[in-house]
Design a protein around this motif. Structure first.
Motif, PDB file in Angstrom:
ATOM      1  N   GLN A 101       0.866  -1.184   0.000  1.00 48.49           N
ATOM      2  CA  GLN A 101       0.000   0.000   0.000  1.00 48.49           C
ATOM      3  C   GLN A 101       0.903   1.234   0.000  1.00 48.49           C
ATOM      4  N   THR A 102       1.025   1.849  -1.136  1.00 48.67           N
ATOM      5  CA  THR A 102       1.917   2.994  -1.268  1.00 48.67           C
ATOM      6  C   THR A 102       1.313   4.237  -0.631  1.00 48.67           C
ATOM      7  N   VAL A 103       2.116   4.910   0.183  1.00 48.50           N
ATOM      8  CA  VAL A 103       1.738   6.192   0.766  1.00 48.50           C
ATOM      9  C   VAL A 103       2.783   7.204   0.319  1.00 48.50           C
ATOM     10  N   ASN A 104       2.381   8.175  -0.483  1.00 47.48           N
ATOM     11  CA  ASN A 104       3.307   9.145  -1.065  1.00 47.48           C
ATOM     12  C   ASN A 104       3.533  10.294  -0.085  1.00 47.48           C
ATOM     13  N   LEU A 105       4.707  10.318   0.555  1.00 42.95           N
ATOM     14  CA  LEU A 105       5.028  11.343   1.551  1.00 42.95           C
ATOM     15  C   LEU A 105       6.449  11.846   1.331  1.00 42.95           C
ATOM     16  N   ASN A 106       6.676  13.121   1.636  1.00 45.27           N
ATOM     17  CA  ASN A 106       8.051  13.608   1.616  1.00 45.27           C
ATOM     18  C   ASN A 106       8.787  13.090   2.840  1.00 45.27           C
ATOM     19  N   ALA A 107      10.078  13.338   2.907  1.00 47.50           N
ATOM     20  CA  ALA A 107      10.905  12.736   3.948  1.00 47.50           C
ATOM     21  C   ALA A 107      10.439  13.106   5.355  1.00 47.50           C
ATOM     22  N   ALA A 108      10.189  14.386   5.601  1.00 47.59           N
ATOM     23  CA  ALA A 108       9.770  14.813   6.934  1.00 47.59           C
ATOM     24  C   ALA A 108       8.436  14.179   7.323  1.00 47.59           C
ATOM     25  N   GLU A 109       7.532  14.081   6.364  1.00 51.19           N
ATOM     26  CA  GLU A 109       6.230  13.462   6.630  1.00 51.19           C
ATOM     27  C   GLU A 109       6.375  11.970   6.911  1.00 51.19           C
ATOM     28  N   GLN A 110       7.331  11.338   6.274  1.00 54.81           N
ATOM     29  CA  GLN A 110       7.564   9.916   6.522  1.00 54.81           C
ATOM     30  C   GLN A 110       7.967   9.665   7.973  1.00 54.81           C
ATOM     31  N   VAL A 111       8.822  10.518   8.486  1.00 50.94           N
ATOM     32  CA  VAL A 111       9.277  10.365   9.871  1.00 50.94           C
ATOM     33  C   VAL A 111       8.093  10.412  10.824  1.00 50.94           C
ATOM     34  N   THR A 112       7.228  11.381  10.640  1.00 45.91           N
ATOM     35  CA  THR A 112       6.042  11.504  11.494  1.00 45.91           C
ATOM     36  C   THR A 112       5.152  10.280  11.356  1.00 45.91           C
ATOM     37  N   ALA A 113       4.935   9.841  10.125  1.00 42.41           N
ATOM     38  CA  ALA A 113       4.066   8.690   9.891  1.00 42.41           C
ATOM     39  C   ALA A 113       4.612   7.423  10.526  1.00 42.41           C
ATOM     40  N   LEU A 114       5.940   7.248  10.490  1.00 42.77           N
ATOM     41  CA  LEU A 114       6.530   6.050  11.079  1.00 42.77           C
ATOM     42  C   LEU A 114       6.478   6.087  12.596  1.00 42.77           C
ATOM     43  N   THR A 115       6.820   7.214  13.172  1.00 47.46           N
ATOM     44  CA  THR A 115       6.892   7.313  14.640  1.00 47.46           C
ATOM     45  C   THR A 115       5.513   7.359  15.295  1.00 47.46           C
ATOM     46  N   THR A 116       4.467   7.618  14.518  1.00 45.25           N
ATOM     47  CA  THR A 116       3.096   7.594  15.046  1.00 45.25           C
ATOM     48  C   THR A 116       2.343   6.352  14.578  1.00 45.25           C
ATOM     49  N   ASN A 117       3.081   5.414  13.989  1.00 44.10           N
ATOM     50  CA  ASN A 117       2.526   4.130  13.541  1.00 44.10           C
ATOM     51  C   ASN A 117       1.402   4.262  12.516  1.00 44.10           C
ATOM     52  N   GLU A 118       1.486   5.295  11.686  1.00 48.53           N
ATOM     53  CA  GLU A 118       0.509   5.461  10.613  1.00 48.53           C
ATOM     54  C   GLU A 118       0.875   4.622   9.399  1.00 48.53           C
ATOM     55  N   VAL A 119       2.142   4.239   9.309  1.00 45.42           N
ATOM     56  CA  VAL A 119       2.604   3.359   8.231  1.00 45.42           C
ATOM     57  C   VAL A 119       3.454   2.264   8.846  1.00 45.42           C
ATOM     58  N   ASP A 120       3.650   1.200   8.080  1.00 44.26           N
ATOM     59  CA  ASP A 120       4.426   0.059   8.581  1.00 44.26           C
ATOM     60  C   ASP A 120       5.908   0.179   8.268  1.00 44.26           C
ATOM     61  N   ALA A 121       6.237   0.961   7.233  1.00 46.98           N
ATOM     62  CA  ALA A 121       7.640   1.114   6.835  1.00 46.98           C
ATOM     63  C   ALA A 121       7.777   2.390   6.018  1.00 46.98           C
ATOM     64  N   ILE A 122       9.007   2.878   5.965  1.00 47.07           N
ATOM     65  CA  ILE A 122       9.320   4.016   5.105  1.00 47.07           C
ATOM     66  C   ILE A 122      10.594   3.685   4.331  1.00 47.07           C
ATOM     67  N   VAL A 123      10.760   4.328   3.185  1.00 45.30           N
ATOM     68  CA  VAL A 123      11.984   4.167   2.396  1.00 45.30           C
ATOM     69  C   VAL A 123      12.593   5.560   2.318  1.00 45.30           C
ATOM     70  N   ILE A 124      13.724   5.733   2.984  1.00 45.66           N
ATOM     71  CA  ILE A 124      14.207   7.088   3.244  1.00 45.66           C
ATOM     72  C   ILE A 124      15.725   7.127   3.221  1.00 45.66           C
ATOM     73  N   TRP A 125      16.243   8.322   3.150  1.00 45.68           N
ATOM     74  CA  TRP A 125      17.676   8.531   2.999  1.00 45.68           C
ATOM     75  C   TRP A 125      18.255   9.201   4.236  1.00 45.68           C
ATOM     76  N   GLU A 126      19.565   9.422   4.193  1.00 47.04           N
ATOM     77  CA  GLU A 126      20.214  10.193   5.243  1.00 47.04           C
ATOM     78  C   GLU A 126      19.802  11.658   5.131  1.00 47.04           C
ATOM     79  N   GLN A 127      19.589  12.349   6.201  1.00 48.53           N
ATOM     80  CA  GLN A 127      19.976  12.223   7.569  1.00 48.53           C
ATOM     81  C   GLN A 127      19.058  11.376   8.445  1.00 48.53           C
ATOM     82  N   TYR A 128      17.912  10.995   7.886  1.00 46.67           N
ATOM     83  CA  TYR A 128      16.857  10.385   8.682  1.00 46.67           C
ATOM     84  C   TYR A 128      17.209   8.975   9.154  1.00 46.67           C
TER      85      TYR A 128
END
Length: 340
Positions: free
Chosen positions: A182-209
């Motif tokens: 289930q693709t969720v299209n988010l920018n990097a900062a939004e991905q961090v929030t989504a992961l840490t609030t358990n809104e998504v199961d995984a993120i695909v992200i780069w450094e610095q995150y």
């Protein structure tokens, strides 16, 4: 005299490209790829509009910007730069398409997407590469232990970013495709929030995150690019701009080469002058730098890796139109510098 030589060289190039109906397309392509022979002189009043992204993947550019290398090198040829920041490669592409920028730096895939859509751009150099600088992250407490476990799960990434390419490759190894998550299209900062609030199961992200989230114990790496994706960051110029202002392109690359030398010789200083740009601590910045190799060189491994990204993206439908890599990758500028 040098100024007039530069003007004549550029004019001759333009005449060669635009002349006679009798010229074949191959002749025109050859003329466009004529070696850069004029490496010194002036381009008075030229302005380079830089579209930047505040990620440590581009540390060399930020070192060159923060320490004044870009301004210094451009001033030597009578030029100057403007600097605007964007949150992702696709947004940089939009700025370039709107004629709001002359130079973009980004990961391989968004540049390929832009070229496949007909944008007038050329890759002129590498910035960095790093297999561990891009990764799939899951919450530390997640029950997901393999890429195969992502089937049916919510996975966030920025569509059109090089994260999409890594995920597609990882899924293919498991007999899956992007349609299996289930693709969720988010920018990097939004991905961090989504992961840490358990809104998504995984993120695909780069450094610095990656470093920030794993150091804080909020996430763990499920898979990264090791053995799969070289992870090239590149500089592209609007082709017509580079053709008109070769001295500006060379000056910019000289600034990056100075920054690369500093990163190699004094990584502590490089971290000190850039960590605040990326919202991490100096210690985290030093960790990030270990996951990347900074160079403007485009060697055979780099070109092969970028071409493989293009081929894979065409195969799985990320891009619809093919890209002629011989016309897309323009090594003339770095070759000219290497001969100095």
């Amino acid at each position: 005299m040098k100024k007039w030589i530069t003007v004549l060289a550029v004019a001759a190039l333009a005449i060669g490209v635009l002349s006679g109906c009798g010229s074949s397309s191959e002749d025109k392509a050859a003329a466009a790829k004529a070696p850069i022979t004029v490496t010194e002189g002036k381009d008075e009043g030229a302005v380079l509009r830089i579209a930047a992204q505040p990620y440590p993947l581009y540390t060399s550019v930020y070192v060159a910007h923060n320490l004044g290398y870009i301004d210094e090198e451009l001033s030597k040829v009578g030029a100057k730069a403007t600097w605007t920041e964007f949150k992702s490669g696709p947004l940089v592409n939009e700025a370039v398409a709107a004629n709001e920028a002359d130079l973009g730096f980004m990961a391989d895939l968004p540049a390929i997407i832009a070229k496949s859509q007909g944008h007038d751009i050329s890759i002129v150099s590498n910035i960095a590469y790093g297999e561990k600088a891009l990764a799939v992250l899951v919450p530390s407490s997640s029950s997901v232990t393999s890429v195969a476990d992502l089937k049916g799960k919510k996975v966030a990434y920025a569509k059109g970013s090089y994260a999409q390419h890594l995920l597609a490759q990882l899924l293919e190894k498991e007999g899956l495709t992007l349609d299996d998550v289930q693709t969720v299209n988010l920018n990097a900062a939004e991905q961090v929030t989504a992961l840490t609030t358990n809104e998504v199961d995984a993120i695909v992200i780069w450094e610095q995150y990656i470093t920030k989230l794993t150091s804080a114990g909020q996430a763990r790496v499920l898979a990264d690019g090791t053995g799969i994706k070289r992870g090239n960051m590149i500089n592209y110029f609007v082709t017509s701009y580079a053709d008109k202002h070769p001295l500006v392109v060379l000056a910019y690359l000289r600034a990056l080469n100075r920054a690369n030398e500093l990163i190699k010789s004094d990584p502590d200083k490089a971290a000190e002058v850039t960590y605040q740009n990326f919202g991490i601590s100096k210690e985290e910045m030093k960790k990030v730098l270990k996951n990347l190799t900074f160079t403007t060189a485009l060697n055979d491994d780099d070109i092969k890796a970028i071409t493989e990204v293009k081929d894979f993206s065409k195969k799985v439908g990320i891009i619809q139109d093919d890209v002629n890599m011989d016309n897309f990758i323009d090594k003339r500028y770095i070759d000219a510098l290497s001969k100095k």
